[in-house]
Write an enzyme that holds these catalytic residues in place. Structure first.
Site, PDB file in Angstrom:
ATOM      1  N   LYS A 126      -0.111  11.778   5.492  1.00  7.10           N
ATOM      2  CA  LYS A 126       0.265  10.730   6.449  1.00  7.10           C
ATOM      3  C   LYS A 126       0.891   9.538   5.739  1.00  7.10           C
ATOM      4  CE  LYS A 126      -2.589   7.678   7.367  1.00  7.10           C
ATOM      5  NZ  LYS A 126      -2.950   6.285   6.933  1.00  7.10           N
ATOM      6  N   LYS A 134       0.837  -1.209   0.000  1.00  2.00           N
ATOM      7  CA  LYS A 134       0.000   0.000   0.000  1.00  2.00           C
ATOM      8  C   LYS A 134       0.866   1.251   0.000  1.00  2.00           C
ATOM      9  CE  LYS A 134      -3.517   2.734   0.132  1.00  2.00           C
ATOM     10  NZ  LYS A 134      -4.539   2.784   1.171  1.00  2.00           N
TER      11      LYS A 134
END
Length: 292
Positions: free
Chosen positions: A239, A171
């Protein structure tokens, strides 16, 4: 019918939980913001008032929350999911968090008799609504097989990529590629606008060639319309790029483009625009070009 506890009913979690309920599973949802739990009830799900109540008797525990500390908060401690999960329950974390945190939490889950899978997703809000997400899964192969019906209700591309933590590593690579593509698309849009080109026609022909991508398909018109209603917020991509850069440093891998894009995303978040969709990176390119 599988009994599923779903923790985290945000932009992504609510439609995912709804799709699981629509697929015939018995889904109980919990969210720290009660109004989101009410939305899930309205969509046909059940609601719980605590994590303990949510996971009670569940075959599968699902978490979909923003960041590593959030996952730790909802699964660990006396009030966390692991403390109240039944022996042998599957825990699927669809959140995007640090790979090292995923690995550590997986070990704690196994110690508690729970079978962990880190399964971050890609596809944004549209993919969550359509049940067409891409799911990259880390964990034991037999646990991956056991979770098949859950994955099938939320995604169309579902791949086991390795042991615990591997899903989060893949990811991170996904978020690197997406951020670089969004930045390139934003620069191309500002470039075309500067020359007075028919931008819709320009993006159409670009999409038919090697420059074509899902980013162009999903974000191109949003950029032209300056429609930055969040499907995936810039602050979350900020983030994620922090995760990418930290993991790259740990592995000793150079990601110069990733570092540059991370800086640009950081700039726009620092200016208070972190709530925009990540296609809103266009505003930083336009601002730098003097073409707001």
């Amino acid at each position: 019918m599988t009994s599923i506890a779903f923790i985290g009913l945000g932009i992504m979690g609510l439609p995912m939980a709804t799709n699981l309920a629509n697929a015939g599973h018995d889904v109980t949802g919990y969210n720290r913001s009660p109004e989101k739990t009410e939305k899930f009830k309205a969509a046909g799900g059940k609601a719980a008032r605590s994590i303990a109540e949510t996971v009670d008797g569940a075959d599968v525990i699902v978490t979909m929350v923003p960041d590593s500390p959030d996952v730790e908060a909802v699964v660990t401690g006396d009030d966390g999911a692991l403390a109240h999960a039944g022996a042998g329950a599957l825990w699927i974390d669809f959140s995007t968090i640090r790979p090292d945190v995923a690995t550590n939490l997986a070990a704690r889950a196994r110690d508690a008799g729970v079978r962990p899978l880190d399964a971050p997703v890609s596809g944004g809000e549209a993919g969550a609504i359509d049940g067409a997400l891409s799911v990259m899964v880390g964990g034991a192969p037999e646990d991956f097989d056991a979770a098949g019906e859950v994955f099938d209700a939320v995604g169309t591309t579902i791949v086991h990529v390795g042991p615990s933590g591997s899903g989060q590593t893949v990811k991170a690579a996904n978020q690197l590629i997406v951020a670089a593509n969004i930045e390139a698309l934003a620069e191309a849009v500002v470039f075309l606008e500067a020359y007075g080109v028919d931008t819709e026609a320009g993006l159409k022909v670009l999409g038919g060639g090697l420059a074509g991508s899902k980013v162009l398909d999903q974000k191109g018109q949003k950029m032209l319309d300056r429609d930055f209603k969040p499907g995936f917020r810039l602050q979350l991509h900020h983030k994620d790029l922090g995760i990418v850069n930290a993991a790259a440093r740990e592995a000793g891998v150079a990601i110069p483009l990733g570092s540059t894009v991370a800086g640009l995303v950081g700039n726009i978040v620092a200016q208070g625009d972190g709530g925009l969709d990540h296609s809103g990176l266009l505003t930083e390119v336009a601002r730098t070009s003097g073409r707001q």
